[in-house]
Design an enzyme around this catalytic site. Structure first.
Site, short mmCIF file in Angstrom:
data_model
loop_
_atom_site.label_atom_id
_atom_site.label_comp_id
_atom_site.label_asym_id
_atom_site.label_seq_id
_atom_site.Cartn_x
_atom_site.Cartn_y
_atom_site.Cartn_z
CD1 TRP A 132 -2.14 -5.93 -5.67
CD2 TRP A 132 -2.15 -3.73 -5.32
NE1 TRP A 132 -2.36 -5.73 -4.33
CE2 TRP A 132 -2.38 -4.40 -4.08
CE3 TRP A 132 -2.12 -2.34 -5.33
CZ2 TRP A 132 -2.56 -3.70 -2.87
CZ3 TRP A 132 -2.30 -1.66 -4.12
CH2 TRP A 132 -2.52 -2.33 -2.92
CD GLU A 175 -7.35 -9.03 -1.08
OE1 GLU A 175 -7.07 -9.92 -0.26
OE2 GLU A 175 -6.97 -9.05 -2.26
CE LYS A 198 -5.17 -9.92 3.37
NZ LYS A 198 -5.49 -10.64 2.13
CD GLN A 199 -3.66 -5.50 1.57
OE1 GLN A 199 -4.20 -6.59 1.67
NE2 GLN A 199 -2.81 -5.20 0.60
C1 BGC Z 1 -3.27 -9.12 -0.52
C2 BGC Z 1 -3.24 -8.51 -1.90
C3 BGC Z 1 -2.05 -9.05 -2.64
C4 BGC Z 1 -2.06 -10.56 -2.66
C5 BGC Z 1 -0.82 -11.14 -3.30
C6 BGC Z 1 -3.29 -10.62 -0.63
O1 BGC Z 1 -3.24 -11.20 0.63
O2 BGC Z 1 -4.38 -8.68 0.20
O3 BGC Z 1 -3.17 -7.11 -1.81
O4 BGC Z 1 -2.04 -8.56 -3.93
O5 BGC Z 1 -2.14 -11.05 -1.35
O6 BGC Z 1 0.33 -10.78 -2.60
#
Ligand code: BGC
Length: 727
Positions: free
Chosen positions: A325, A467, A580-581
């Site tokens: 995404w 996540e 996490k984000q």
């Molecule tokens: C993130 C995802 C992201 C992926 C690729 C992961 O660490 O949590 O949101 O899409 O990395 O960058």
């Protein structure tokens, strides 16, 4: 100054990091910033876009082509290699304006000083070409042996992928072809050499390589120079890659390095004239932002069909070379505003991979399109059910990214709708865009769960952007994005009203009549978590506020092993509010017009201290929302963190023994967003371009251009206000 990324000294401990930092590319391939004399142990790679292969039971990954730049200089029989030879000086740099990689090394050895100067570029005008100019000069008259050719013994994470090597040589042109194990792709590299010196030449082959050796006596103080015109073709491009590669390498050689460089420079000057964002008053930010833009421009798939941008760009095989995404939500805005044609290519990839998304939905028992969390060439999902390895047991851990990160389909629909709005091209919808959006809406309709006691639809058992919390109910971001997808599905149908035949055919093809009715009901009753009346806070998912409320540092202090995974069933963050984000903050950023400033401020303040920023996608979103609520000083450190991630190399490089480093295009796109949409406050609405600047206090001015439909707009902002005018 602010166009050069440069490092002095040998710094061998940073070899892998510099491979990323000094990457060149042209969307078709990325070539890592390694030295010409390196073999696979230093992770050189000519990483190809959109061509994948599998070795054994390991995950599929993109193919690295044979290394056409390979060159080793022997002086009096001694290899002059940065890894082993003493140097008096060494410099590696990228001239971003010209997209050139340059190297200067002064070796010192028993035969005196040896100066090596090289330059390389991934042609901006012919995506199959990689060009190099190399010269050397010796302090003393000495015997030289130059070995240069194509090294097919390449670095792979899960390889080797190339087999059945075949060698070719004719005159000054060498060729090497190999066939990939799983997909039987042919990968061919041809290399034509031009030297300004003569010597005894010999061509030799190894099982996986073909090289020329030239021996002669080099005179003290004289500079010797050669160029390599390297062409790369695969059977995905043409039926006879060898024929094409040899021909392209020949004609590039005939045209000459300087002429090709000039074309390349002109092309890049043109690109920068549209894409550059100038900042007055902050050289560090200027350099980092330009570098972010440079990174986006070297990986953009131009003139190519159905390829997109992987999460680690073209810096190697990490993250399986898969498309996440990241592309739609973080990179697309840059391309939409500066290179709409490239934005359309990115969208095209999703349109072409719709069947893969349909197959994934069906696999899980749903209807519509469930896009791959980690998408490869046909939209198949490369994400495994066991995507993380436990550091204690070394056993694969069950993760649910693939099955539960359903917000991916909304990201795809969102990206297509944004592209349609910016370009105004109905053809985009009629050539597959509408179908994708409708199928994504249908997926949410089939996924939603009706709770009769609450008289509402819910999205249960999902993973949001954060996540670390798996299998949650009603993730606010996911629910909002699903609602938005249904909204745009309706708008798409409205747009097609003027093309009734097409619309009727589409509805019939998709058997969508009944779906429309159901979507209407779902739209009315889909639950989207709202800000609390008292606190103004949006709960990230059901029950989030009941989790342990602690700090990122406390959670970090509970790690037994620093490489432990924070999420999953037993991760240290899983039962806490540590995320996490950006998650709720991302929702507020995307839909900022719908929420009161106070709500945005309160959520920013609540979630920020609870965010680990364990993903490079996170800080730019905090920067964007901080700008929106009028606090550029809050935003600034997040912007800088985002913009400099690939300059500082401060990101995880290894997970256990697996290399996970590489460049971070989502952060690169995030840096552009934070600067242009954040600090400058650019807004495009109903065909009008406006700004609402919130510059950090030490920034005096920003200047940039944006494209809207056929028009180019110049934008200039200061702290006091801004000017927008048409070219
Ligand atoms: C993130 C995802 C992201 C992926 C690729 C992961 O660490 O949590 O949101 O899409 O990395 O960058």
């Amino acid at each position: 100054m602010s166009w050069l990324i440069s490092e002095e000294g040998r710094q061998l401990e940073k070899t892998i990091d510099f491979g990323n930092k000094f990457l060149i590319g042209n969307g078709y391939f990325g070539y890592r910033g390694t030295m010409e004399e390196y073999d696979k142990s230093e992770l050189p790679a000519c990483n190809l876009s959109g061509i994948y292969d599998q070795q054994g039971a390991s995950w599929r990954e993109p193919i690295n082509a044979p290394n056409g730049l390979y060159t080793q200089l022997f002086v009096d029989g001694d290899p002059y290699d940065l890894r082993t030879k003493e140097v008096c000086a060494h410099q590696q740099q990228i001239d971003m304006h010209q997209a050139l990689h340059q190297r200067r090394t002064v070796f010192s050895g028993k035969s005196g000083e040896v100066r090596v100067v090289s330059e390389r570029f991934a042609s901006g005008t012919d995506k199959h070409l990689l060009l190099m100019s190399y010269s050397f000069c010796l302090e003393n008259t000495t015997n030289i042996r130059l070995v240069t050719g194509i090294d097919g013994d390449v670095w792979d994470i899960n390889g080797p992928h190339l087999f059945e090597y075949s060698h070719y040589s004719e005159g000054q042109t060498l060729g090497l072809s190999a066939i990939s194990g799983e997909m039987k792709h042919t990968i061919t590299v041809a290399d034509t050499l031009t030297t300004d010196f003569e010597g005894t030449q010999r061509i030799f082959e190894t099982e996986k390589g073909i090289f020329r050796q030239i021996e002669f006596v080099a005179q003290a103080g004289q500079t010797y120079h050669f160029t390599k015109s390297i062409a790369i073709y695969t059977s995905q491009d043409v039926a006879e890659p060898l024929k094409y590669a040899v021909k392209a390498s020949h004609s590039a050689n005939q045209k000459g390095y300087q002429a090709l460089k000039k074309e390349h420079q002109q092309e890049w000057a043109q690109r920068w004239s549209m894409a550059d964002v100038e900042i007055e008053g902050d050289d560090e930010a200027q350099l980092a932002l330009r570098y972010s833009i440079y990174q986006l421009m070297i990986i953009a798939p131009r003139n190519s069909q159905a390829t997109s941008i992987p999460a680690r760009g073209l810096s190697g095989q990490t993250y399986k070379g898969a498309v996440f995404w990241d592309t739609e939500m973080f990179m697309l805005p840059f391309f939409l505003h500066t290179e709409p044609e490239t934005a359309k290519n990115l969208i095209d990839y999703r349109i072409k991979t719709l069947d893969g998304a349909r197959a994934k939905a069906a696999e899980y028992g749903f209807r519509g399109a469930f896009y791959a969390w980690e998408s490869q060439e046909n939209g198949q999902d490369a994400c495994s059910d066991y995507n993380v390895t436990d550091v204690f047991t070394q056993r694969p851990m069950r993760t649910y990214f693939r099955d539960k990160q359903i917000h991916i389909s909304a990201a795809v629909a969102y990206g297509i709708w944004e592209t349609f709005q910016m370009t105004g091209e109905l053809a985009l919808l009629m050539n597959g865009g509408a179908e994708v959006i409708l199928e994504c809406a249908r997926f949410y309709n089939s996924y939603a769960y009706y709770r009769p006691e609450k008289e509402r639809f819910e999205l249960i058992d999902v993973i949001g952007p954060d996540e670390y919390h798996e299998r949650v109910y009603n993730n606010a971001y996911t629910n909002k994005m699903a609602a938005y997808t249904i909204n745009i599905a309706e708008k798409v149908l409205e747009q097609l009203e003027d093309s009734p035949t097409y619309k009727a055919a589409l509805i019939e093809k998709l058997a969508y009549e009944q779906e429309i009715e159901q979507l209407r009901n779902m739209k009315k009753a889909l639950y989207v978590p709202q800000p609390d009346d008292q606190t103004g806070l949006i709960e990230q998912f059901d029950g989030y506020f009941k989790l342990e409320d602690t700090t990122v540092d406390t959670v970090r202090s509970r790690l037994i092993d620093p490489k432990e995974y924070w999420g999953g069933a037993y991760g240290v963050a899983a039962d806490t509010q540590i995320l996490k984000q950006a998650d709720v903050v991302l929702l507020l950023t995307l839909f900022k017009e719908e929420y009161a400033k106070e709500v945005k401020r309160k959520n920013w303040q609540y979630y920020e201290p609870r965010t680990e920023h364990g993903s490079s996608l996170s800080p730019c979103i905090y920067a964007l929302l901080a700008c929106d609520i009028g606090d550029p000083e809050w935003a600034y450190p997040y912007f800088m963190k985002t913009a400099s991630v690939d300059l500082t190399g401060e990101s995880k490089q290894f997970a256990g023994t697996i290399y996970i480093g590489g460049t971070h295009p989502a952060a690169n796109g995030g840096a552009w967003m934070a600067a242009v949409l954040g600090f400058a406050g650019l807004k495009i609405s109903e065909g009008r371009v406006s700004v609402n600047p919130k510059l950090p206090k030490h920034w005096q001015k920003m200047r940039f251009k944006v494209q809207l439909k056929e028009e180019i707009y110049h934008v200039e902002v200061t702290k006091e206000g801004g000017k927008v005018w048409k070219q």
